[in-house]
Design a protein around this motif. Structure first.
Motif, PDB file in Angstrom:
ATOM      1  N   ALA A  60      31.175  -6.377  84.660  1.00  0.00           N
ATOM      2  CA  ALA A  60      29.905  -6.811  85.399  1.00  0.00           C
ATOM      3  C   ALA A  60      28.816  -6.835  84.160  1.00  0.00           C
ATOM      4  CB  ALA A  60      29.404  -5.935  86.458  1.00  0.00           C
ATOM      5  N   ASP A  61      28.482  -5.812  83.467  1.00  0.00           N
ATOM      6  CA  ASP A  61      27.698  -5.641  82.247  1.00  0.00           C
ATOM      7  C   ASP A  61      27.850  -6.768  81.351  1.00  0.00           C
ATOM      8  OD1 ASP A  61      26.069  -3.645  83.435  1.00  0.00           O
ATOM      9  OD2 ASP A  61      27.458  -1.989  82.514  1.00  0.00           O
ATOM     10  N   SER A  68      25.032  -9.565  72.553  1.00  0.00           N
ATOM     11  CA  SER A  68      26.045  -8.949  71.626  1.00  0.00           C
ATOM     12  C   SER A  68      26.895  -8.109  72.674  1.00  0.00           C
ATOM     13  CB  SER A  68      25.639  -8.206  70.625  1.00  0.00           C
ATOM     14  OG  SER A  68      24.752  -7.130  70.861  1.00  0.00           O
ATOM     15  N   ILE A  69      27.984  -8.198  72.368  1.00  0.00           N
ATOM     16  CA  ILE A  69      29.107  -7.125  72.989  1.00  0.00           C
ATOM     17  C   ILE A  69      30.029  -6.673  71.734  1.00  0.00           C
ATOM     18  CG2 ILE A  69      31.238  -7.098  74.513  1.00  0.00           C
ATOM     19  CD1 ILE A  69      29.955  -9.831  75.707  1.00  0.00           C
ATOM     20  N   HIS A  70      30.063  -5.428  71.526  1.00  0.00           N
ATOM     21  CA  HIS A  70      30.636  -4.771  70.587  1.00  0.00           C
ATOM     22  C   HIS A  70      31.712  -3.639  71.327  1.00  0.00           C
ATOM     23  CE1 HIS A  70      27.106  -5.455  67.523  1.00  0.00           C
ATOM     24  NE2 HIS A  70      27.661  -6.517  67.695  1.00  0.00           N
ATOM     25  N   MET A  71      32.889  -4.050  71.076  1.00  0.00           N
ATOM     26  CA  MET A  71      34.030  -3.053  72.015  1.00  0.00           C
ATOM     27  C   MET A  71      34.988  -2.744  70.953  1.00  0.00           C
ATOM     28  SD  MET A  71      36.419  -4.505  75.055  1.00  0.00           S
ATOM     29  CE  MET A  71      35.071  -4.779  76.282  1.00  0.00           C
ATOM     30  N   MET A  72      35.270  -1.439  71.163  1.00  0.00           N
ATOM     31  CA  MET A  72      36.282  -0.617  70.468  1.00  0.00           C
ATOM     32  C   MET A  72      37.134   0.208  71.328  1.00  0.00           C
ATOM     33  SD  MET A  72      35.892   1.776  67.142  1.00  0.00           S
ATOM     34  CE  MET A  72      34.193   2.462  67.700  1.00  0.00           C
ATOM     35  N   PHE A  73      38.481  -0.166  71.396  1.00  0.00           N
ATOM     36  CA  PHE A  73      39.452   0.676  72.148  1.00  0.00           C
ATOM     37  C   PHE A  73      40.513   1.071  71.352  1.00  0.00           C
ATOM     38  CE2 PHE A  73      37.119  -1.087  75.883  1.00  0.00           C
ATOM     39  CZ  PHE A  73      37.316   0.235  76.669  1.00  0.00           C
ATOM     40  N   PHE A  74      41.346   2.248  71.589  1.00  0.00           N
ATOM     41  CA  PHE A  74      42.248   2.658  71.090  1.00  0.00           C
ATOM     42  C   PHE A  74      43.721   1.829  71.400  1.00  0.00           C
ATOM     43  CE2 PHE A  74      46.043   5.793  71.377  1.00  0.00           C
ATOM     44  CZ  PHE A  74      46.378   5.717  69.782  1.00  0.00           C
ATOM     45  N   ILE A  75      43.559   1.525  72.768  1.00  0.00           N
ATOM     46  CA  ILE A  75      44.898   0.906  73.326  1.00  0.00           C
ATOM     47  C   ILE A  75      44.160  -0.530  74.066  1.00  0.00           C
ATOM     48  CG2 ILE A  75      46.636   0.842  75.158  1.00  0.00           C
ATOM     49  CD1 ILE A  75      47.155   3.856  74.076  1.00  0.00           C
ATOM     50  N   MET A  76      44.575  -1.586  74.070  1.00  0.00           N
ATOM     51  CA  MET A  76      44.783  -2.554  74.909  1.00  0.00           C
ATOM     52  C   MET A  76      45.968  -3.244  74.849  1.00  0.00           C
ATOM     53  SD  MET A  76      41.069  -4.382  74.278  1.00  0.00           S
ATOM     54  CE  MET A  76      40.970  -5.218  75.996  1.00  0.00           C
ATOM     55  N   LYS A  77      46.694  -3.754  76.086  1.00  0.00           N
ATOM     56  CA  LYS A  77      47.884  -4.123  75.722  1.00  0.00           C
ATOM     57  C   LYS A  77      48.162  -5.705  76.502  1.00  0.00           C
ATOM     58  CE  LYS A  77      50.109   0.199  76.623  1.00  0.00           C
ATOM     59  NZ  LYS A  77      50.861   1.214  77.640  1.00  0.00           N
ATOM     60  N   ASN A  78      49.334  -6.181  76.424  1.00  0.00           N
ATOM     61  CA  ASN A  78      49.519  -7.488  76.836  1.00  0.00           C
ATOM     62  C   ASN A  78      49.998  -7.482  78.344  1.00  0.00           C
ATOM     63  OD1 ASN A  78      50.637 -10.190  76.510  1.00  0.00           O
ATOM     64  ND2 ASN A  78      52.597  -9.748  76.683  1.00  0.00           N
ATOM     65  N   ASP A  79      48.755  -6.907  79.101  1.00  0.00           N
ATOM     66  CA  ASP A  79      49.190  -7.185  80.491  1.00  0.00           C
ATOM     67  C   ASP A  79      47.822  -7.933  81.189  1.00  0.00           C
ATOM     68  OD1 ASP A  79      46.845  -5.208  80.389  1.00  0.00           O
ATOM     69  OD2 ASP A  79      48.300  -3.406  80.903  1.00  0.00           O
ATOM     70  N   GLN A  80      47.999  -7.823  82.525  1.00  0.00           N
ATOM     71  CA  GLN A  80      46.821  -8.830  83.175  1.00  0.00           C
ATOM     72  C   GLN A  80      45.379  -7.925  82.946  1.00  0.00           C
ATOM     73  OE1 GLN A  80      47.349 -11.814  84.434  1.00  0.00           O
ATOM     74  NE2 GLN A  80      45.239 -11.928  84.420  1.00  0.00           N
ATOM     75  N   VAL A 149      34.606   3.013  72.593  1.00  0.00           N
ATOM     76  CA  VAL A 149      33.286   2.830  72.612  1.00  0.00           C
ATOM     77  C   VAL A 149      32.796   1.391  72.838  1.00  0.00           C
ATOM     78  CG1 VAL A 149      30.975   2.862  71.117  1.00  0.00           C
ATOM     79  CG2 VAL A 149      32.725   4.569  70.904  1.00  0.00           C
ATOM     80  N   THR A 150      31.912   1.126  73.626  1.00  0.00           N
ATOM     81  CA  THR A 150      31.277  -0.359  73.937  1.00  0.00           C
ATOM     82  C   THR A 150      30.016  -0.347  74.095  1.00  0.00           C
ATOM     83  OG1 THR A 150      33.409  -0.899  75.372  1.00  0.00           O
ATOM     84  CG2 THR A 150      31.681  -2.165  75.645  1.00  0.00           C
ATOM     85  N   VAL A 151      29.308  -1.289  73.319  1.00  0.00           N
ATOM     86  CA  VAL A 151      27.875  -1.276  73.447  1.00  0.00           C
ATOM     87  C   VAL A 151      27.478  -2.866  73.726  1.00  0.00           C
ATOM     88  CG1 VAL A 151      25.680  -0.915  72.205  1.00  0.00           C
ATOM     89  CG2 VAL A 151      27.626   0.538  71.556  1.00  0.00           C
ATOM     90  N   ILE A 152      26.575  -2.947  74.721  1.00  0.00           N
ATOM     91  CA  ILE A 152      26.388  -4.241  75.324  1.00  0.00           C
ATOM     92  C   ILE A 152      24.842  -4.497  75.073  1.00  0.00           C
ATOM     93  CG2 ILE A 152      26.313  -5.899  77.128  1.00  0.00           C
ATOM     94  CD1 ILE A 152      28.647  -3.988  78.307  1.00  0.00           C
ATOM     95  N   ASP A 153      24.633  -5.705  74.372  1.00  0.00           N
ATOM     96  CA  ASP A 153      23.123  -6.045  74.033  1.00  0.00           C
ATOM     97  C   ASP A 153      22.296  -4.583  73.456  1.00  0.00           C
ATOM     98  OD1 ASP A 153      23.364  -8.298  74.973  1.00  0.00           O
ATOM     99  OD2 ASP A 153      22.632  -8.040  76.885  1.00  0.00           O
ATOM    100  N   SER A 211      21.579  -6.913  63.171  1.00  0.00           N
ATOM    101  CA  SER A 211      20.565  -7.857  63.409  1.00  0.00           C
ATOM    102  C   SER A 211      19.558  -7.110  64.168  1.00  0.00           C
ATOM    103  CB  SER A 211      21.126  -8.768  64.029  1.00  0.00           C
ATOM    104  OG  SER A 211      21.208  -8.780  65.256  1.00  0.00           O
ATOM    105  N   SER A 212      18.274  -7.718  64.243  1.00  0.00           N
ATOM    106  CA  SER A 212      17.242  -7.039  65.026  1.00  0.00           C
ATOM    107  C   SER A 212      17.697  -6.844  66.336  1.00  0.00           C
ATOM    108  CB  SER A 212      15.985  -8.014  65.084  1.00  0.00           C
ATOM    109  OG  SER A 212      16.444  -9.038  65.318  1.00  0.00           O
ATOM    110  N   GLU A 213      18.477  -7.603  66.822  1.00  0.00           N
ATOM    111  CA  GLU A 213      18.933  -7.661  68.378  1.00  0.00           C
ATOM    112  C   GLU A 213      19.969  -6.449  68.718  1.00  0.00           C
ATOM    113  OE1 GLU A 213      20.416 -11.429  69.012  1.00  0.00           O
ATOM    114  OE2 GLU A 213      18.367 -12.274  70.083  1.00  0.00           O
ATOM    115  N   VAL A 214      20.763  -5.906  67.383  1.00  0.00           N
ATOM    116  CA  VAL A 214      21.520  -4.971  67.671  1.00  0.00           C
ATOM    117  C   VAL A 214      20.861  -3.689  68.069  1.00  0.00           C
ATOM    118  CG1 VAL A 214      23.253  -3.485  66.261  1.00  0.00           C
ATOM    119  CG2 VAL A 214      23.262  -5.901  66.151  1.00  0.00           C
ATOM    120  N   TYR A 215      19.739  -3.460  67.493  1.00  0.00           N
ATOM    121  CA  TYR A 215      18.881  -2.089  67.646  1.00  0.00           C
ATOM    122  C   TYR A 215      17.613  -2.495  68.358  1.00  0.00           C
ATOM    123  CZ  TYR A 215      22.235   0.465  64.667  1.00  0.00           C
ATOM    124  OH  TYR A 215      23.087   1.036  64.224  1.00  0.00           O
TER     125      TYR A 215
END
Length: 399
Positions: A60-61, A68-80, A149-153, A211-215
């Motif tokens: 939703a966010d 910007s959408i900055h997303m970091m995960f240890f695991i993502m898979k080949n699933d739905q 870690v995920t950071v949005i806008d 960029s200026s929008e990142v912070y």
């Protein structure tokens, strides 16, 4: 006989090479380890302990994101579950947003190349972290970026123990309901998560998304906290300090209890000095040998007076430490040697009694769905389990 002798010599040489590679790699990495302890900030923080709720809130966010959408995960898979997230990231990239997805090389290996290519064509910057290479090949093979870690806008941050795949939403029958903790953060602390993300991006790829929008300007929230990142060098000392400062109670929630000798001794010492110590672990296991290895540490804990609860209503993956019912430490590290000495991790130390009370309420609900481990149960465990315990203890740094 000669053949056996030659094989033994080869085996000894291989072990020596692995040890040399590990020692030299660790010494080289220590010089450039990234383990920032950010200054204390104030943010508004929500505790999320359901995978379904986390994914819904996060998506939703992301749908509301404008820059910007900055997303970091240890695991993502080949699933739905993963594919739904990939599709959303592609939509936002095609809409012109800056979208970055960082995955650990080992943890993200199930994501298929065609999916990666379609994301990149849509404008998603996909990078795999900690790819093995020479020198120090064996050491690099053990390094994991275990951060989520995920950071949005630049305004909304997420950090915690959940990954993105169906089992984390309780959709894998073998494991059942998945119990974990994640934080949703708005306010000053989000900038620290952004800094951590950008540092991992730069150190692994040489690229930058600043960029200026990142912070953007961020308001001060209501909950005092401090974000601390580790890289396999300082976490043991940090946890030992937290344990030694406890005056009344320590609660440790972890899916894998494989502590260092120093931390095991610190916990036992706390028990003997009158501190109530509660350990929450799962009854089920999602990896070979980890449950058996934990049993090699339990007799000493029980003898010292530690209370050990094993969660049986699904799989317990929560990563938290509560000190004296006042301080909550929630993040990505497990209480095991891999998190202590290999992984890149991140914790949020929250100095807020009301928030900690909310965490404690959740833990108390989980205790009701747990079995108290007794000395008798440990003593009477099957002898067939013992070889697995010995093997696990011998290779505990690599589990």
């Amino acid at each position: 006989m000669k053949v056996l002798f030659v094989l033994l010599v080869i085996f000894i040489i291989l072990i020596a090479l692995v040890l040399l590679d590990t020692l030299m790699g660790r010494a080289a990495y220590r010089k450039k380890a990234y383990e920032p302890v950010f200054s204390r900030k104030k943010s508004d923080i929500e505790l999320i302990h359901c995978g379904d709720e986390l994914v819904k809130r996060m998506m939703a966010d992301i749908r509301q994101a404008v820059s910007s959408i900055h997303m970091m995960f240890f695991i993502m898979k080949n699933d739905q579950v993963s594919h739904d997230m990939f599709h959303l990231l592609k939509e936002k990239a095609q809409a012109g947003l800056s979208v970055y997805l960082l995955l650990d090389w080992a943890g993200g290996h199930q994501v298929k190349k065609p999916e990666i290519q379609t994301m990149k064509k849509a404008g998603v910057h996909v990078h795999f972290l900690n790819k093995p290479r020479f020198p120090y090949l064996f050491f690099r093979l053990q390094k994991r970026n275990h951060r989520k870690v995920t950071v949005i806008d630049g305004k909304i941050g997420y950090v915690g123990g959940f990954n993105i795949a169906k089992e984390y939403l309780g959709k894998k029958a073998k494991l059942g309901n998945w119990k974990d903790y994640h934080l949703r953060m708005t306010g000053e602390g989000t900038a620290d998560l952004q800094t951590l993300f950008l540092s991992d991006l730069k150190r692994n790829t040489g690229k930058t998304a600043e960029s200026s929008e990142v912070y953007p300007p961020l308001p001060q929230g209501n909950i005092s906290h401090r974000i601390y990142a580790s890289d396999g060098f300082s976490l043991e000392e940090h946890y030992e300090s937290c344990i030694q400062k406890a005056a009344e109670k320590i609660i440790i929630c972890t899916p894998y209890y494989i502590p260092s000798k120093k931390l095991q001794e610190a916990i036992i010492s706390a028990c003997r000095h009158g501190v109530t110590v509660i350990l929450m672990v799962p009854m089920k296991s999602d990896h070979p040998l980890v449950r058996e290895t934990a049993f090699t540490y339990y007799p000493e804990l029980l003898e010292a007076g530690c209370l050990i609860y094993r969660y049986y209503q699904g799989f317990y993956h929560a990563k938290a430490i509560i000190i004296d019912d006042r301080i909550s430490i929630i993040g990505t590290p497990n209480f095991d040697k891999r998190s202590l000495f290999w992984n890149e991790e991140v914790n949020v130390t929250i100095h807020d009694q009301a928030f900690t009370a909310e965490v404690l309420s959740t833990i108390n609900q989980d205790i009701k769905k747990s079995e108290l481990l007794t000395k008798e149960k440990v003593k009477n465990r099957s002898v067939r389990q013992l070889p697995a315990e010995w093997i696990g203890k011998a290779i505990s740094y690599f589990l």
